[in-house]
Design an enzyme around this catalytic site. Structure first.
Site, PDB file in Angstrom:
ATOM      1  N   LYS A  65       1.902  -4.373  -1.496  1.00  0.00           N
ATOM      2  CA  LYS A  65       1.746  -4.256  -0.046  1.00  0.00           C
ATOM      3  C   LYS A  65       0.701  -5.240   0.492  1.00  0.00           C
ATOM      4  CE  LYS A  65       4.916  -1.290   0.828  1.00  0.00           C
ATOM      5  NZ  LYS A  65       6.098  -1.715   1.610  1.00  0.00           N
ATOM      6  N   SER A 114       1.474  -1.136   4.207  1.00  0.00           N
ATOM      7  CA  SER A 114       0.844   0.175   4.064  1.00  0.00           C
ATOM      8  C   SER A 114      -0.665   0.002   4.156  1.00  0.00           C
ATOM      9  CB  SER A 114       1.198   0.784   2.703  1.00  0.00           C
ATOM     10  OG  SER A 114       0.401   1.925   2.421  1.00  0.00           O
ATOM     11  N   TYR A 116       1.530  -0.505  -6.399  1.00  0.00           N
ATOM     12  CA  TYR A 116       2.074  -0.419  -5.039  1.00  0.00           C
ATOM     13  C   TYR A 116       1.144  -1.134  -4.055  1.00  0.00           C
ATOM     14  CZ  TYR A 116       3.750   1.800  -0.710  1.00  0.00           C
ATOM     15  OH  TYR A 116       4.225   2.044   0.559  1.00  0.00           O
TER      16      TYR A 116
END
Length: 257
Positions: A165, A148, A161
């Protein structure tokens, strides 16, 4: 061989995790339309079988194998069943991911950290390790990890998160460095804001979307299908000299502001 033929994936076998919906589904469909035999995988067998039947009805070759990628036994079963059905694995797309927490770093518990690291980092590492011997035996293979832009540029309230990533990007680079000698390529795709169920909490916020659209050069968020083309390049012989690369498909998010 002409460039058009280099994009063809006839005879190739691809596993796509988290492919019953969203970006994963679009990627799986693209691979199948380009001639690959595709293993549709997500947590529920009913969901993957439904997608596989839809593909089969459209003249595409696919099977559904349920797998919770955070579960060791299910990861092993996914690879074993794929080999039993198709005899080889040429492409692995590590797409499945979770984001169970939205908020400041200091307000998250250890349980959430362990859960998100297990699915977003540990699982792609171990699943890649399971397919590596088959790719090594073939003398070729393509691993495509879906990260991402949050793994490159930190956003607000997505700290855990973003950490996972970012780790996935470094995993990709190490796979490329260590496994290139076997003909195995590993690349990572970093999508921006995509209109999927996974990111619904973001794009359902009209104020947030308006701000995002004003910020990014293309002035809109993406549809899931817009991620598939880049994966086709990385999966095929058209991208045969591409490994260890980090490719953003983000509407220009990373060059904004």
């Amino acid at each position: 061989m002409g460039i058009k033929q280099k994009f063809e994936l006839k005879g190739k076998v691809a596993i796509v995790t988290g492919s019953s919906k969203g970006i994963g589904l679009s990627i799986a469909k693209g691979l199948a339309e380009n001639g690959a035999k595709v293993v549709i995988s997500s947590r529920k067998q009913e969901a993957v079988e439904t997608v596989a039947k839809e593909f089969n009805s459209a003249g595409l070759e696919a099977i559904g194998i349920a797998c919770h990628i955070g579960d060791e036994a299910q990861r092993k079963a996914l690879v074993t069943k794929t080999i039993e059905e198709y005899g080889r694995i040429d492409i692995l797309v590590n797409n499945a991911a979770i984001n169970p927490f939205y908020g400041p770093l200091e307000t998250s518990g250890e349980e959430v950290f362990d859960k998100i690291m297990n699915v977003n980092v540990k699982a792609p590492w171990l699943l890649s390790n399971l397919v590596q011997p088959y790719m090594k035996e073939n003398g070729s293979g393509s691993i495509i990890n879906i990260s991402s832009v949050e793994g490159i540029h930190p956003g607000f309230r997505l700290g855990l998160y973003s950490m996972t990533k970012s780790a996935l990007i470094m995993l990709t680079k190490n796979q490329a460095k260590e496994w290139g000698r076997y003909g195995i390529r590993s690349n990572v795709v970093c999508p921006g804001l995509i209109k999927t169920k996974f990111s619904e909490s973001l794009w359902s916020n009209e104020k947030l979307v308006a701000g995002y659209n004003q910020m990014v050069p293309l002035q809109r968020m993406a549809e899931p299908d817009e991620m598939a083309g880049l994966v086709m390049l990385l999966a095929s012989d058209a991208g045969s000299y591409m490994t260890g690369g980090v490719y953003a498909a983000d509407g220009g998010y990373l060059i904004s502001g």
